[in-house]
Design an enzyme around this catalytic site. Structure first.
Site, PDB file in Angstrom:
ATOM      1  CB  SER A  35      -0.933  -0.002   1.215  1.00  0.00           C
ATOM      2  OG  SER A  35      -0.190  -0.168   2.417  1.00  0.00           O
ATOM      3  CG  ASP A  36       1.725   3.156  -3.313  1.00  0.00           C
ATOM      4  OD1 ASP A  36       0.784   3.822  -3.775  1.00  0.00           O
ATOM      5  OD2 ASP A  36       2.276   2.244  -3.953  1.00  0.00           O
ATOM      6  CE1 TYR A  92       2.169  -4.780  -4.625  1.00  0.00           C
ATOM      7  CE2 TYR A  92       3.984  -6.138  -3.864  1.00  0.00           C
ATOM      8  CZ  TYR A  92       3.409  -4.893  -4.038  1.00  0.00           C
ATOM      9  OH  TYR A  92       4.087  -3.779  -3.637  1.00  0.00           O
ATOM     10  CE  LYS A 137      10.875   2.520  -1.646  1.00  0.00           C
ATOM     11  NZ  LYS A 137      11.077   2.275  -3.094  1.00  0.00           N
ATOM     12  CE  LYS A 183       6.069   2.181  -1.243  1.00  0.00           C
ATOM     13  NZ  LYS A 183       6.319   2.374  -2.684  1.00  0.00           N
ATOM     14  CG  ASP A 207       8.095   5.338  -3.450  1.00  0.00           C
ATOM     15  OD1 ASP A 207       7.662   6.195  -4.237  1.00  0.00           O
ATOM     16  OD2 ASP A 207       8.152   4.126  -3.733  1.00  0.00           O
ATOM     17  CD  GLU A 238      11.235   4.749  -5.281  1.00  0.00           C
ATOM     18  OE1 GLU A 238      10.627   3.819  -5.848  1.00  0.00           O
ATOM     19  OE2 GLU A 238      12.005   4.576  -4.314  1.00  0.00           O
ATOM     20  CD  GLU A 251       8.014   2.257  -8.895  1.00  0.00           C
ATOM     21  OE1 GLU A 251       7.021   1.512  -8.866  1.00  0.00           O
ATOM     22  OE2 GLU A 251       8.635   2.614  -7.892  1.00  0.00           O
ATOM     23  CG  ASP A 253       9.947  -2.535 -12.940  1.00  0.00           C
ATOM     24  OD1 ASP A 253       9.532  -2.489 -11.774  1.00  0.00           O
ATOM     25  OD2 ASP A 253       9.572  -3.400 -13.756  1.00  0.00           O
ATOM     26  CG  HIS A 289      10.456  -0.720  -8.612  1.00  0.00           C
ATOM     27  ND1 HIS A 289       9.684  -1.575  -9.387  1.00  0.00           N
ATOM     28  CD2 HIS A 289       9.728  -0.454  -7.507  1.00  0.00           C
ATOM     29  CE1 HIS A 289       8.542  -1.808  -8.774  1.00  0.00           C
ATOM     30  NE2 HIS A 289       8.539  -1.148  -7.626  1.00  0.00           N
ATOM     31  CB  ALA A 290      13.178  -5.163  -6.649  1.00  0.00           C
ATOM     32  N   GLY A 291      10.479  -5.865  -5.878  1.00  0.00           N
ATOM     33  CA  GLY A 291       9.321  -6.182  -5.051  1.00  0.00           C
ATOM     34  C   GLY A 291       8.279  -6.888  -5.889  1.00  0.00           C
ATOM     35  CD  GLU A 316      11.576  -1.121  -3.723  1.00  0.00           C
ATOM     36  OE1 GLU A 316      10.708  -0.718  -2.932  1.00  0.00           O
ATOM     37  OE2 GLU A 316      11.547  -0.884  -4.952  1.00  0.00           O
TER      38      GLU A 316
END
Length: 363
Positions: free
Chosen positions: A25-26, A34, A140, A142, A170, A196, A225, A248, A275-277, A306
């Site tokens: 969540s951001d 996801y 990091k 959010k 971010d 970011e 990203e 990305d 960027h990753a995740g 990341e």
């Protein structure tokens, strides 16, 4: 190189209900699930090899990707399921220093797992404490939805990690340009290394304006990203819009276009911090960062990748983290292959998990 003709292509809609725990969540995506359009390609060459591909989405976007990928016609293909690793002597008597560095210490990472915007304070504290215990030094958080809440949460995380640890922020494209400058001026007291995605990823000149305004505060700008081709990266670099470049692994045209961005970043002297995740992004990007270090930048200065500690258990060759660093993969391939048991369980809408969730929603 052996060439073959694509004989079969399958697309699966795989979704993980991460919104139930606030994971991911951001300020722009408050309840993401996801997900991925997971593609498997087979050829008429009798070698048993398959190609595996992922398009990462936040749920409903998978329907668009599945439709597009199913319309792709079979054609000629070289077997591209090969890796930057496994790393090793590769026919040489001795390892060069970058390879030795990777094998011994890995590639430095930072964690986003502690401070998703939807996490409660107690969850944030618990995860930060666990990350510190595991040796993490780069975090990091959010930001971008509510200034006073951002100030409170940044106080909380900075107090926990201490002044010597690295903190990034971010905003996930939430602000316009003047708002980004004003907002970050009020968060400068927490000494973030970068902000970011402070604004729209397509606003090249807007990023340059933000970068110039925040430089006296010691805050860099990071983005990339959401950049969809190498031309956007070229323009960001040409106008000094970023201090940290974020490729990305799924956004650009696979490996080749990412490599062109790595080369441009080298020319302009800008560190790449990918960027990753998401679903499989850590698994893919590990190959790119190691290639960048060994073959392009030969530097770890101001570089980190990341890491998000979600969903790796669903991959056949999951990324490995040790001492807050990516360890180089030792299996052939791009680390994209998912476990069939996970695909069946989380396939939308017919997998076991989604059948239960959708039935509960109906009731």
């Amino acid at each position: 190189m052996v060439h073959g003709r694509i004989s079969r292509l399958s697309v699966r809609d795989v979704r993980f209900p991460t919104s139930l725990g606030g994971h991911g969540s951001d300020a722009m995506h408050t309840d993401p699930d996801y997900s991925a359009a997971y593609v498997v390609i087979e050829t008429d060459v009798d070698d048993g090899l398959k190609g595996y591909g992922i398009t990462f989405t936040l749920g409903k976007g998978t329907e668009v990707d599945r439709s597009r990928e199913r319309r792709s016609a079979p054609g000629h293909s070289s077997h591209s399921e090969r890796s930057v690793g496994p790393m090793g002597k590769a026919g040489r008597e001795e390892l060069c220093f970058p390879e030795e560095q990777m094998l011994t210490h890995g590639y430095p990472a930072y964690t986003t797992s502690c401070a998703w915007l939807g996490y409660s304070d107690s969850t944030l504290k618990q995860l930060c404490a666990a990350a510190l215990k595991d040796g993490w030094t780069r975090f990091k958080v959010k930001v971008g939805a509510d200034l006073q809440d951002d100030i409170r949460r940044c106080h909380l995380i900075r107090d926990m990690i201490g002044p010597e640890k690295t903190l990034m922020m971010d905003a996930n494209q939430r602000w316009d340009v003047p708002e980004a400058v004003e907002w970050m001026s009020k968060l400068a007291e927490f000494k973030p290394l970068w902000i970011e995605e402070p604004t729209s990823p397509d606003d090249i000149l807007g990023h340059a304006t933000i970068s110039k305004a925040l430089a006296p505060l010691g805050i860099g700008v990071a983005t990339g990203e959401q950049c969809h081709n190498r031309v956007i990266f070229k323009q960001l670099l040409q106008v000094n819009a970023v201090q940290f470049l974020q490729i990305d692994s799924c956004r650009l045209g696979s490996v080749n276009e990412n490599l062109s961005v790595l080369l441009m970043a080298k020319k302009f002297g800008i560190p790449v911090c990918p960027h990753a995740g998401g679903v499989g992004l850590c698994e893919l990007v590990q190959h790119l960062i190691i290639f960048d270090y060994i073959s392009v930048s030969a530097s770890l200065q101001n570089r980190m990748c990341e890491y998000v500690d979600h969903l790796h258990e669903h991959f056949k060759y999951p990324v490995k983290i040790k001492h807050a660093s990516y360890l180089p993969p030792k299996d052939a391939g791009y680390s994209t292959e998912m476990k069939e048991s996970s695909i069946k369980k989380y396939q939308y809408p017919d997998g076991e998990v989604w059948k239960k969730l959708l039935t509960a929603q109906e009731n």
